[in-house]
Scaffold this active site. Sequence first.
Site, PDB file in Angstrom:
ATOM      1  N   ASP A   1       0.837  -1.213   0.000  1.00 19.48           N
ATOM      2  CA  ASP A   1       0.000   0.000   0.000  1.00 19.48           C
ATOM      3  C   ASP A   1       0.867   1.255   0.000  1.00 19.48           C
ATOM      4  OD1 ASP A   1      -2.055  -1.748   0.399  1.00 19.48           O
ATOM      5  OD2 ASP A   1      -2.150  -1.401   2.564  1.00 19.48           O
TER       6      ASP A   1
HETATM    7  N1  URA Z   1      -1.360  -5.858   4.024  1.00 19.17           N
HETATM    8  C1  URA Z   1      -1.765  -4.573   4.016  1.00 19.17           C
HETATM    9  O1  URA Z   1      -2.751  -4.214   4.645  1.00 19.17           O
HETATM   10  N2  URA Z   1      -1.026  -3.699   3.305  1.00 19.17           N
HETATM   11  C2  URA Z   1       0.080  -4.032   2.620  1.00 19.17           C
HETATM   12  O2  URA Z   1       0.716  -3.173   2.002  1.00 19.17           O
HETATM   13  C3  URA Z   1       0.481  -5.380   2.649  1.00 19.17           C
HETATM   14  C4  URA Z   1      -0.262  -6.289   3.359  1.00 19.17           C
END
Ligand code: URA
Length: 227
Positions: free
Chosen positions: A106
């Site tokens: 993310d």
């Molecule tokens: N889980 C999440 O919530 N975000 C990420 O970037 C990776 C795994």
Amino acid sequence: MAAASNRLDRFLARTLQRSLKQIRLDLAKGRVKVDSALCDEPARLVHQFTRIVYDGQVLQNNQPVYILLHKPVGVVCATKDAEHKTVIDLIDHPQRDELHIVGRLDLNSSGLVLLTNDGRWSSVLTDPEQKVPKVYNVEVEHPLTASYITAFAEGMYFEYENHTTAPALLKILSTHTAQVVLTEGKYHQIKRMFGRFRNPVLKLHRVAIGDYHLPSDLKVGEWRLVS
Ligand code: URA
């Protein structure tokens, strides 16, 4: 994204706009080299990284590229974005436009991101059947308890995907920090799993994907080639 193998005669016919019959004659006359050796087999399987030369003319000579990147928070895991800097913008490599991302993070997560132009490699790493472990360090707003360990190990039902998460390992490191190991990658998976406890994730940092670990000397925003 898997790079399929192709018959040599079909590859040549398509690339040179010649009939299969003509190509088979060319092969028989020794006009084709595959990975530096003469080849007369029409059915020889070739792929994205096979070097193919016809009458001295290089038709294909792609080099595989494998990159480890230390993604900063605020950089998006996409190849193009109108608003944010992308992981590709951080990579100054002549083949950067060929790269795709192997398992996204993310915008507000940091840590290890793998990039490649080799679809076979990325499809193995991202195939849930292969159960490749992805290791994350997580900091949360509220204290952790042993019930998190059980809930992560048992799996959680995600209604949107109609999917129960695969068993995940959660190790409590301190009152507000844990290490989580996932073998799949659902949308915002870790945030949603802690969300079940109404415990917001404050920091999420990926330290490993399978055998690839974020090197301790790779600074935020830096990248490195791996073989
Ligand atoms: N889980 C999440 O919530 N975000 C990420 O970037 C990776 C795994």
